[in-house]
Design an enzyme around this catalytic site. Structure first.
Site, mmCIF file in Angstrom:
data_model
loop_
_atom_site.group_PDB
_atom_site.id
_atom_site.type_symbol
_atom_site.label_atom_id
_atom_site.label_comp_id
_atom_site.label_asym_id
_atom_site.label_seq_id
_atom_site.Cartn_x
_atom_site.Cartn_y
_atom_site.Cartn_z
ATOM 1 N N SER A 72 25.604 50.813 37.851
ATOM 2 C CA SER A 72 25.244 49.417 38.095
ATOM 3 C C SER A 72 25.470 49.061 39.564
ATOM 4 C CB SER A 72 26.076 48.515 37.177
ATOM 5 O OG SER A 72 27.442 48.888 37.205
ATOM 6 N N GLU B 41 26.204 45.702 42.251
ATOM 7 C CA GLU B 41 26.688 44.316 42.324
ATOM 8 C C GLU B 41 26.175 43.620 43.584
ATOM 9 O OE1 GLU B 41 30.947 43.707 41.539
ATOM 10 O OE2 GLU B 41 31.027 42.566 43.410
ATOM 11 N N ALA C 9 35.375 31.805 42.766
ATOM 12 C CA ALA C 9 36.364 31.186 41.875
ATOM 13 C C ALA C 9 36.454 29.687 42.149
ATOM 14 C CB ALA C 9 37.718 31.858 42.083
ATOM 15 N N ASP D 62 40.222 34.473 42.272
ATOM 16 C CA ASP D 62 41.212 34.075 43.282
ATOM 17 C C ASP D 62 40.720 32.784 43.887
ATOM 18 O OD1 ASP D 62 43.030 36.270 43.274
ATOM 19 O OD2 ASP D 62 41.456 37.480 44.216
ATOM 20 N N PHE E 22 39.843 43.793 54.090
ATOM 21 C CA PHE E 22 39.577 43.539 52.679
ATOM 22 C C PHE E 22 40.512 44.369 51.787
ATOM 23 C CE2 PHE E 22 36.585 43.626 48.941
ATOM 24 C CZ PHE E 22 36.793 42.287 48.640
ATOM 25 N N HIS F 186 29.991 51.723 39.506
ATOM 26 C CA HIS F 186 29.524 50.353 39.779
ATOM 27 C C HIS F 186 29.628 50.163 41.291
ATOM 28 C CE1 HIS F 186 29.037 45.979 39.046
ATOM 29 N NE2 HIS F 186 29.975 45.810 39.961
HETATM 30 P P1 FAD Z 1 43.875 39.096 35.433
HETATM 31 O O1 FAD Z 1 43.490 40.219 34.573
HETATM 32 O O2 FAD Z 1 44.138 37.772 34.782
HETATM 33 O O3 FAD Z 1 45.176 39.550 36.246
HETATM 34 C C1 FAD Z 1 45.648 38.779 37.344
HETATM 35 C C2 FAD Z 1 47.131 39.043 37.569
HETATM 36 O O4 FAD Z 1 47.891 38.446 36.512
HETATM 37 C C3 FAD Z 1 47.524 40.532 37.557
HETATM 38 O O5 FAD Z 1 48.567 40.703 38.492
HETATM 39 C C4 FAD Z 1 48.027 40.771 36.144
HETATM 40 O O6 FAD Z 1 48.974 41.822 36.093
HETATM 41 C C5 FAD Z 1 48.651 39.425 35.817
HETATM 42 N N1 FAD Z 1 48.583 39.073 34.395
HETATM 43 C C6 FAD Z 1 47.473 39.105 33.615
HETATM 44 N N2 FAD Z 1 47.775 38.690 32.371
HETATM 45 C C7 FAD Z 1 49.093 38.399 32.377
HETATM 46 C C8 FAD Z 1 49.997 37.907 31.398
HETATM 47 N N3 FAD Z 1 49.564 37.639 30.160
HETATM 48 N N4 FAD Z 1 51.284 37.715 31.756
HETATM 49 C C9 FAD Z 1 51.706 37.980 33.020
HETATM 50 N N5 FAD Z 1 50.884 38.446 33.978
HETATM 51 C C10 FAD Z 1 49.604 38.637 33.672
HETATM 52 N N6 FAD Z 1 36.815 37.604 42.202
HETATM 53 C C11 FAD Z 1 36.045 36.498 42.305
HETATM 54 O O7 FAD Z 1 36.551 35.434 42.689
HETATM 55 N N7 FAD Z 1 34.696 36.537 41.996
HETATM 56 C C12 FAD Z 1 34.093 37.651 41.547
HETATM 57 O O8 FAD Z 1 32.880 37.656 41.267
HETATM 58 C C13 FAD Z 1 34.888 38.842 41.415
HETATM 59 N N8 FAD Z 1 34.366 39.989 40.937
HETATM 60 C C14 FAD Z 1 35.168 41.077 40.726
HETATM 61 C C15 FAD Z 1 34.626 42.220 40.138
HETATM 62 C C16 FAD Z 1 35.416 43.337 39.911
HETATM 63 C C17 FAD Z 1 34.814 44.553 39.260
HETATM 64 C C18 FAD Z 1 36.798 43.333 40.293
HETATM 65 C C19 FAD Z 1 37.663 44.544 40.093
HETATM 66 C C20 FAD Z 1 37.340 42.197 40.872
HETATM 67 C C21 FAD Z 1 36.555 41.049 41.075
HETATM 68 N N9 FAD Z 1 37.083 39.881 41.616
HETATM 69 C C22 FAD Z 1 36.281 38.762 41.763
HETATM 70 C C23 FAD Z 1 38.484 39.813 42.049
HETATM 71 C C24 FAD Z 1 39.420 39.247 40.960
HETATM 72 O O9 FAD Z 1 39.044 37.951 40.612
HETATM 73 C C25 FAD Z 1 40.838 39.272 41.539
HETATM 74 O O10 FAD Z 1 41.275 40.589 41.663
HETATM 75 C C26 FAD Z 1 41.853 38.397 40.812
HETATM 76 O O11 FAD Z 1 43.023 38.322 41.639
HETATM 77 C C27 FAD Z 1 42.313 38.935 39.468
HETATM 78 O O12 FAD Z 1 41.358 38.835 38.531
HETATM 79 P P2 FAD Z 1 41.520 39.573 37.107
HETATM 80 O O13 FAD Z 1 40.379 39.200 36.309
HETATM 81 O O14 FAD Z 1 41.839 40.989 37.314
HETATM 82 O O15 FAD Z 1 42.848 38.800 36.587
#
Ligand code: FAD
Length: 283
Positions: free
Chosen positions: A12, A14, A48, A106, A214, A264
């Site tokens: 894929s 992006e 975000a 974020d 980055f 990806h």
């Molecule tokens: P989560 O999975 O919620 O994790 C965030 C943090 O919280 C981690 O440190 C985790 O260990 C902790 N955590 C999770 N659940 C719990 C819990 N229940 N208790 C305690 N701690 C917990 N960002 C954007 O803004 N826009 C995008 O389009 C975007 N696309 C992305 C695409 C990919 C493939 C990737 C890998 C990242 C992308 N990001 C994007 C970045 C991402 O939003 C950031 O890395 C963000 O900081 C974390 O998102 P996450 O979904 O991994 O969060």
């Protein structure tokens, strides 16, 4: 790594939603070229807090319509209300979108005041499942080198498992250049009984300063030997890009040989070098 090997391979690309008319036209040409390699899907990032809500929406629908390739919006929960998320998810469903890259996101600095109603990506996965059942294929993020805000690696793996148990269908990794980190990550996932496909996120190397900046933010290590070479090229961009292409092609070959169920590409709306790497792989 055997469980990962059993999954079908998928590839894929992006994009980000362009801000200007010039950017829109450029993306049209770029996605036209990527369409020729018949990827499994395209995805479009989301700012975000909803900063690109409309642009992401339009880019997703336009891309799917014009290319005929399945296109997935990224969606993050931080800074958005449940109502805003519900509206968007239902809109996507009505428009025939079948896949969402489901994230926490974020918040840009200065938006700290409103964190939203859902705290973690796992909450968003559960919310989408509660609202729409099995309609969407939900991708989530995975971090072979640990998410920078996690307390420790095990806590991050536990959080990843919570996301998977909440209903994630597959995952895409943060990019990395350290294959050992990936091997250990996959091994740990297997030991924890996580068996969804974990596709490898690929960041091409084209610019030294941007990559360093980055990578520091997202917690990706640039191995010393790679950094030394990139630094050494100075203004010689052609040599830097050639080296970057070789390194990243090698990384793709290695992870695929290890059983990674796909790649990806974080294209940053550039045709090269993702397409060159793709061609080198003879997939
Ligand atoms: P989560 O999975 O919620 O994790 C965030 C943090 O919280 C981690 O440190 C985790 O260990 C902790 N955590 C999770 N659940 C719990 C819990 N229940 N208790 C305690 N701690 C917990 N960002 C954007 O803004 N826009 C995008 O389009 C975007 N696309 C992305 C695409 C990919 C493939 C990737 C890998 C990242 C992308 N990001 C994007 C970045 C991402 O939003 C950031 O890395 C963000 O900081 C974390 O998102 P996450 O979904 O991994 O969060």
């Amino acid at each position: 790594m055997n469980a990962q090997k059993d999954h079908e391979k998928r590839f894929s690309f992006e994009f980000f939603p362009p801000k200007t008319d010039v950017g829109v036209e450029k993306l049209k040409k770029v996605r036209e070229e990527f369409t020729k390699v018949n990827p499994h899907f395209f995805s479009v990032t989301y700012g975000a807090g909803g900063s690109t809500r409309d642009r992401t929406y339009e880019t997703v629908l336009g891309t799917q319509k014009e290319t005929g390739i399945e296109t997935a919006p990224h969606l993050s929960c931080v800074g958005d209300t449940k109502e805003q998320l519900r509206d968007l998810i239902n809109d996507y469903k009505e428009q025939g979108i079948k896949r969402i890259v489901t994230l926490r996101g974020d918040l840009p600095s200065g938006m700290g005041a409103s964190l939203g109603e859902l705290k973690y990506a796992s909450d968003l996965v559960k919310f989408i499942r509660d609202e729409t059942g099995d309609h969407f294929h939900l991708e989530v993020a995975a971090y072979p080198e640990m998410h920078p805000q996690a307390a420790n690696m095990q806590a991050d793996l536990d959080a990843f498992k919570v996301k998977v148990d909440a209903g994630a269908s597959s995952a895409i990794t943060q990019y990395f250049y350290n294959i050992d980190a990936y091997k250990y990550f996959i091994d740990s996932c297997e030991k924890m009984g996580i068996d969804i496909p974990i596709v490898v996120g690929i960041m091409p190397i084209t610019n030294y300063e941007n990559l360093v900046r980055f990578s520091a933010t997202c917690g990706a290590e640039i191995p010393r030997w790679i950094k030394a070479r990139l630094e050494g090229y100075g203004d010689d961009l052609d040599s830097l890009k050639k080296f970057g292409e070789e390194v990243v092609t090698g990384l793709c070959e290695e992870v695929l040989a290890l059983g990674a169920p796909g790649l990806h590409f974080y294209t940053l709306n550039q045709l090269e070098p993702s397409l060159s790497i793709w061609k080198n792989l003879n997939l």
